[in-house]
Design a protein around this motif. Structure first.
Motif, PDB file in Angstrom:
ATOM      1  N   SER A   1       0.830  -1.120  -0.006  1.00  0.00           N
ATOM      2  CA  SER A   1       0.128  -0.002  -0.067  1.00  0.00           C
ATOM      3  C   SER A   1       0.905   1.412   0.122  1.00  0.00           C
ATOM      4  CB  SER A   1      -1.024   0.044   1.084  1.00  0.00           C
ATOM      5  OG  SER A   1      -1.653  -0.987   1.223  1.00  0.00           O
TER       6      SER A   1
ATOM      7  N   TRP B   1       2.177   1.957  -3.488  1.00  0.00           N
ATOM      8  CA  TRP B   1       1.267   2.801  -4.262  1.00  0.00           C
ATOM      9  C   TRP B   1       1.150   4.217  -3.594  1.00  0.00           C
ATOM     10  CZ3 TRP B   1      -3.057  -1.755  -4.364  1.00  0.00           C
ATOM     11  CH2 TRP B   1      -2.697  -2.744  -5.178  1.00  0.00           C
ATOM     12  N   LEU B   2       0.805   4.275  -2.474  1.00  0.00           N
ATOM     13  CA  LEU B   2       0.500   5.711  -2.143  1.00  0.00           C
ATOM     14  C   LEU B   2       1.600   6.632  -2.463  1.00  0.00           C
ATOM     15  CD1 LEU B   2      -0.545   4.962   1.655  1.00  0.00           C
ATOM     16  CD2 LEU B   2      -1.958   6.106  -0.242  1.00  0.00           C
TER      17      LEU B   2
ATOM     18  N   ILE C   1      -6.041   4.300  -0.738  1.00  0.00           N
ATOM     19  CA  ILE C   1      -5.662   2.893  -0.844  1.00  0.00           C
ATOM     20  C   ILE C   1      -6.795   2.174  -1.087  1.00  0.00           C
ATOM     21  CG2 ILE C   1      -4.935   1.118   0.504  1.00  0.00           C
ATOM     22  CD1 ILE C   1      -2.588   2.140  -1.208  1.00  0.00           C
TER      23      ILE C   1
ATOM     24  N   ASP D   1      -8.704  -2.181   4.366  1.00  0.00           N
ATOM     25  CA  ASP D   1      -7.825  -1.626   3.144  1.00  0.00           C
ATOM     26  C   ASP D   1      -7.446  -0.189   3.743  1.00  0.00           C
ATOM     27  OD1 ASP D   1      -7.987  -3.889   1.571  1.00  0.00           O
ATOM     28  OD2 ASP D   1      -9.437  -2.939   0.309  1.00  0.00           O
TER      29      ASP D   1
ATOM     30  N   GLY E   1      -3.480   1.074   4.909  1.00  0.00           N
ATOM     31  CA  GLY E   1      -2.889   2.314   4.569  1.00  0.00           C
ATOM     32  C   GLY E   1      -2.377   3.004   5.751  1.00  0.00           C
TER      33      GLY E   1
END
Length: 407
Positions: free
Chosen positions: A29, A32-33, A82, A202, A206
């Motif tokens: 996560s 991706w962030l 996320i 989810d 994050g």
């Protein structure tokens, strides 16, 4: 009020919990962030406050400053985007979307008819609205009666459609669920309920980014002994504590969860031994923590690892805000919002209460971590509570930083 949790354990992180939330997924996560332009590229600061530590009689106080996470001003910027990205990937597997492309808005045309909705006290809704705007989907946010116009305007600035109700936070959650069912929208909430756990998981995952950055900043230093975390529905505490628990196992820090006295759902959950409701009015100056019902999913993580639950008064939060804003010769002045200071206010309460610090194992060797979860996300409220604006505090911070750099 204090409650020593009889179900807190000292054991390796259970496999049953790892299948739900793990360091591995948290780190994914985080990667991706890092691709979202609305988050700052660098980790948020981990400040040491030596003068405050000396005042409170502990070896070290470390403050992780999430007010500097992004323009959104709070830790919620780690959860909502996320959850939304993972939701879209699950909903449209055949499209083979990439997280980076979604966050850059490259599939806005394909997602123009996709709609999400959530209830919020302010920060989660703002983060979800910003993420939806970046991705290109539609977003509706339900606000209860106690959410300020200031916070409403901050959310609407990211293109969300605002729905106002007259009830409290828990009633806004119900309203969001009803609207979603009526219009075939999808709820992206940071609290779970029966049959609704994947998206809140989810969101919590994050928040593991905070723990990962703390560990990287400490590196070879000795681990912290105590972590004071804000309550709310439990998502932040679960996201941070689960990561540290998995990393340290039976050597994990002592976890303490802090809530407003009138919004004590986690405290009551510990007393009752199950996810429970608050006993007070829920209305608190700590708006982000004014939650009446525990997230059952978060409780699965908190019940076996949080050692103590406690409540504080609103004026204790304001006192902590003032102390951080003032700074000192060795402590950088900081802008911390009403909910952002709850962990520190809890620590200050513990030290002031006769004999309680010893019960928590806090002494002159203790190294304590707190998280400032938000800045002045409602600047008018901040100025009213402190008698000075966040801009003035930021100017004091800049002057302090310059003076320290010259010495």
């Amino acid at each position: 009020m204090f409650f020593a949790n009889p179900k807190a354990t000292r054991q390796p992180y259970p496999e049953a919990l790892r299948t739900i939330m793990s360091v591995e997924k948290a780190n994914e996560s985080r990667q991706w962030l890092a691709q979202w332009s609305r988050l700052n590229a660098s980790a948020t600061p981990l400040y040491e406050l030596p003068d405050l530590a000396a005042e409170l009689g502990v070896a070290q106080i470390l403050l992780k400053d999430e007010s500097q996470r992004s323009v959104l001003g709070s830790f919620k910027a780690l959860g909502a985007p996320i959850a939304l990205v993972r939701l879209i990937l699950r909903t449209f597997p055949e499209q083979r979307f990439l997280p980076r492309d979604l966050l850059e808005g490259k599939h806005a045309d394909a997602l123009a008819g996709f709609t999400v909705i959530s209830a919020t006290d302010g920060n989660h809704g703002r983060a979800l609205a910003a993420a939806a705007q970046s991705i290109g989907c539609q977003c509706h946010i339900v606000l209860h009666a106690n959410v300020s116009i200031e916070r409403e305007e901050a959310i609407a600035a990211y293109g969300a459609t605002i729905v106002r109700i007259t009830g409290n936070y828990d009633e806004s959650v119900e309203a969001a669920a009803a609207l979603a069912a009526a219009h075939d929208w999808i709820v992206v909430s940071d609290t779970s309920y029966e049959g609704y756990e994947v998206i809140p998981r989810d969101v919590m995952q994050g928040y593991g980014t905070i723990s990962a950055e703390v560990l990287e900043a400490l590196q070879a230093d000795a681990p912290v002994t105590h972590v004071f975390l804000q309550g709310g529905v439990g998502g932040l505490a679960a996201g941070i504590a689960s990561y540290l628990w998995e990393q340290y196992g039976e050597r994990r820090p002592v976890f303490v969860v802090v809530e407003p006295k009138q919004a004590d759902c986690l405290y009551q959950s510990a007393v009752e031994g199950r996810a429970a409701k608050a006993t007070g009015s829920v209305d608190s100056v700590m708006a982000g923590l004014a939650c009446g019902e525990t997230s059952p999913l978060a409780w699965r993580f908190l019940e076996p690892c949080v050692d103590f639950f406690m409540t504080i008064e609103d004026d204790e939060a304001v006192t902590a805000m003032r102390r951080l804003a003032a700074g000192s010769a060795r402590d950088i002045p900081l802008v911390a919002g009403e909910s952002g200071v709850a962990g520190l206010a809890g620590l200050m309460h513990v030290i002031a209460a006769q004999g309680v610090a010893a019960d928590l194992g806090i002494d002159t060797d203790s190294r304590v971590l707190v998280v400032n979860t938000e800045g002045a996300t409602a600047p008018g409220v901040y100025a009213e509570l402190l008698g000075e604006s966040a801009v003035v505090v930021q100017q004091r911070q800049e002057a302090w930083t310059t003076a320290v750099g010259e010495n």
